[in-house]
Design an enzyme around this catalytic site. Structure first.
Site, short mmCIF file in Angstrom:
data_model
loop_
_atom_site.label_atom_id
_atom_site.label_comp_id
_atom_site.label_asym_id
_atom_site.label_seq_id
_atom_site.Cartn_x
_atom_site.Cartn_y
_atom_site.Cartn_z
N ARG A 181 45.03 -5.25 45.09
CA ARG A 181 44.88 -3.79 44.95
C ARG A 181 44.31 -3.11 46.21
O ARG A 181 43.50 -2.19 46.12
CB ARG A 181 43.99 -3.44 43.74
N SER A 231 43.79 0.84 35.15
CA SER A 231 42.54 0.05 35.23
C SER A 231 41.50 0.77 36.07
O SER A 231 41.79 1.22 37.18
CB SER A 231 42.82 -1.31 35.87
N GLU A 301 38.68 0.10 40.99
CA GLU A 301 40.08 0.13 41.42
C GLU A 301 40.50 1.60 41.60
O GLU A 301 41.17 1.97 42.54
CB GLU A 301 40.98 -0.56 40.39
C1 LIG Z 1 49.11 4.24 32.50
C2 LIG Z 1 48.88 3.62 33.85
C3 LIG Z 1 49.23 2.32 34.09
C4 LIG Z 1 49.01 1.73 35.34
N1 LIG Z 1 49.39 0.44 35.54
C5 LIG Z 1 49.23 -0.13 36.75
C6 LIG Z 1 49.64 -1.48 36.99
O1 LIG Z 1 50.18 -2.14 36.12
N2 LIG Z 1 49.44 -1.99 38.23
C7 LIG Z 1 48.87 -1.27 39.23
O2 LIG Z 1 48.72 -1.80 40.35
N3 LIG Z 1 48.45 0.01 39.04
C8 LIG Z 1 48.62 0.59 37.83
N4 LIG Z 1 48.21 1.88 37.63
C9 LIG Z 1 47.51 2.62 38.70
C10 LIG Z 1 48.44 3.46 39.61
O3 LIG Z 1 49.63 3.77 38.92
C11 LIG Z 1 48.78 2.72 40.91
O4 LIG Z 1 47.61 2.45 41.67
C12 LIG Z 1 49.76 3.54 41.77
O5 LIG Z 1 50.36 2.71 42.72
C13 LIG Z 1 49.13 4.74 42.45
O6 LIG Z 1 50.17 5.51 43.05
P1 LIG Z 1 50.06 7.10 43.17
O7 LIG Z 1 51.25 7.58 43.92
O8 LIG Z 1 49.84 7.70 41.83
O9 LIG Z 1 48.77 7.23 44.08
P2 LIG Z 1 47.61 8.32 43.97
O10 LIG Z 1 46.81 8.05 42.74
O11 LIG Z 1 48.13 9.68 44.17
O12 LIG Z 1 46.74 7.89 45.25
C14 LIG Z 1 46.11 6.64 45.34
C15 LIG Z 1 45.65 6.42 46.79
O13 LIG Z 1 46.79 6.31 47.63
C16 LIG Z 1 46.75 7.33 48.66
N5 LIG Z 1 48.13 7.72 48.91
C17 LIG Z 1 49.09 8.09 48.01
N6 LIG Z 1 50.26 8.30 48.64
C18 LIG Z 1 50.05 8.07 49.96
C19 LIG Z 1 50.86 8.11 51.13
N7 LIG Z 1 52.15 8.44 51.10
N8 LIG Z 1 50.29 7.78 52.32
C20 LIG Z 1 48.99 7.44 52.40
N9 LIG Z 1 48.16 7.40 51.33
C21 LIG Z 1 48.70 7.71 50.14
C22 LIG Z 1 45.88 8.43 48.10
O14 LIG Z 1 45.30 9.21 49.11
C23 LIG Z 1 44.85 7.59 47.35
O15 LIG Z 1 43.93 7.07 48.28
C24 LIG Z 1 48.42 2.50 36.38
C25 LIG Z 1 48.07 3.83 36.15
C26 LIG Z 1 48.30 4.40 34.90
C27 LIG Z 1 47.94 5.83 34.67
#
Ligand SMILES: Cc1cc2nc3c(=O)[nH]c(=O)nc-3n(C[C@H](O)[C@H](O)[C@H](O)COP(=O)(O)OP(=O)(O)OC[C@H]3O[C@@H](n4cnc5c(N)ncnc54)[C@H](O)[C@@H]3O)c2cc1C
Length: 306
Positions: A181, A231, A301
């Site tokens: 992660r 998580s 996380e």
């Molecule tokens: C119901 C649910 C289930 C989930 N299941 C999982 C799972 O099974 N496995 C898992 O690993 N995660 C899971 N997650 C967590 C989440 O979905 C992941 O961490 C996901 O990859 C985050 O992506 P995001 O685009 O929403 O990032 P955001 O939440 O928008 O951002 C997360 C971080 O990434 C940075 N960021 C985003 N985009 C960029 C970019 N283009 N360049 C630089 N920095 C950037 C942001 O600044 C921040 O620091 C889950 C979440 C939910 C709500």
């Protein structure tokens, strides 16, 4: 993050960077987080494409305006006070992807689960684990998102980033320093623009079947009825954060509108109108109890913006 409102306006941004995309003032971030929590950003900016994003980043840096990058908002807890400065949404404007034989090049704003489904339809295997992971490709790289034994590090071959002052860079998988992660892009100011994947040919029905096998248990174990951010804590080595929190007697614990899910103790749900404080208090409580009982520190996380 600088807490004072910087001296910047939508008009000035358009003038100095030639910005084409959307700019909203005092946009409530709760509209853009899976937790449905988060106060206003002074300016909420949606670049129209990669160039728009780069010119914007250069201009904000020159003007000393603090900014944060938002993907799908699915791994964030944003304070009810919101964010002073700019929040840049990397999403709709960077949403192209192209298949090239067994490789796939995707812009960072593409929904990760959508990409996984498109690869399956095309007969390309490797992204089955991503079908149920919310958020964007960029967020998935930053977080090294994964599920069911697979994670994005296993299929990435190249990541293209931009950072003001350093310009555009291509990183090999090894350079990305993927860990559980985490990756080198967490907190280093490099903005992910594009990601290349190496996939392997397969039959679409078989790929889809594998996807369903990963998705089915998630529907049973995740509290998908309520807003949440997945998580809250990383699993400590050799154990599960959810097991420890449950064993500490905290499953179902409620503070204000937030609750430690009865289905999955490593997930906090927003039952009604939870405040960021409610969630933070539950986080602190879980960390304290688990430390007291098991002498284990639970690391976050989820990322907190305050
Ligand atoms: C119901 C649910 C289930 C989930 N299941 C999982 C799972 O099974 N496995 C898992 O690993 N995660 C899971 N997650 C967590 C989440 O979905 C992941 O961490 C996901 O990859 C985050 O992506 P995001 O685009 O929403 O990032 P955001 O939440 O928008 O951002 C997360 C971080 O990434 C940075 N960021 C985003 N985009 C960029 C970019 N283009 N360049 C630089 N920095 C950037 C942001 O600044 C921040 O620091 C889950 C979440 C939910 C709500």
């Amino acid at each position: 993050m600088n807490r004072s409102t910087p001296n910047i306006s939508a008009e000035k941004i358009r003038r100095t960077s030639g910005f084409q995309g959307g700019i909203r003032e005092k946009e409530e971030l709760r509209k853009h987080t899976s937790f449905r929590i988060g106060g206003p950003a002074d300016l909420f900016i949606i670049p129209e494409n990669g160039n728009d994003l780069i010119e914007l980043l250069k201009s904000l840096t020159e003007e000393n305006v603090p900014y944060l990058i938002l993907g799908g908002g699915s791994n964030l807890l944003v304070s009810d006070r919101g964010v002073r400065g700019v929040v840049i949404q990397v999403g709709p404007g960077l949403s192209d992807f192209k298949f090239r034989r067994d490789s796939l090049v995707s812009e960072s704003g593409v929904r990760f689960s959508r990409l996984a489904r498109s690869a399956a339809e095309r007969g390309l295997s490797g992204l089955e684990f991503a079908a149920g992971i919310p958020g964007t490709v960029g967020g998935a790289v930053v977080m090294n998102a994964g599920c069911g034994g697979g994670d994005i590090s296993q299929v990435v071959t190249r990541v293209r980033t931009f950072k003001p002052g350093s310009g555009i860079k291509d990183w090999t998988k090894k350079d990305c320093q993927f860990k559980y992660r985490s990756s080198r892009f967490r907190g280093t100011g490099e903005i992910v623009l594009e990601v290349e994947f190496k996939l392997s040919p397969g039959s679409p029905p078989e790929i889809k079947e594998r996807m369903e096998k990963i998705l089915a248990p998630r529907k049973q174990t995740l509290p998908l009825k309520y807003p949440n951010a997945g998580s809250i804590f990383k699993n400590p080595p050799g154990d599960y954060a959810g097991r420890l929190i449950e064993a500490a007697g905290l499953k179902g614990e409620r503070i204000g509108g937030a609750q430690i899910s009865k289905k999955h103790a490593n997930i906090i749900i927003n039952r009604s109108t939870a405040s960021s404080k409610d969630v933070e208090q539950l986080i602190t409580l879980a960390q304290k109890k688990v430390r007291e009982i098991f002498s284990i520190n639970l690391d976050l996380e989820v990322e907190i913006w305050k």
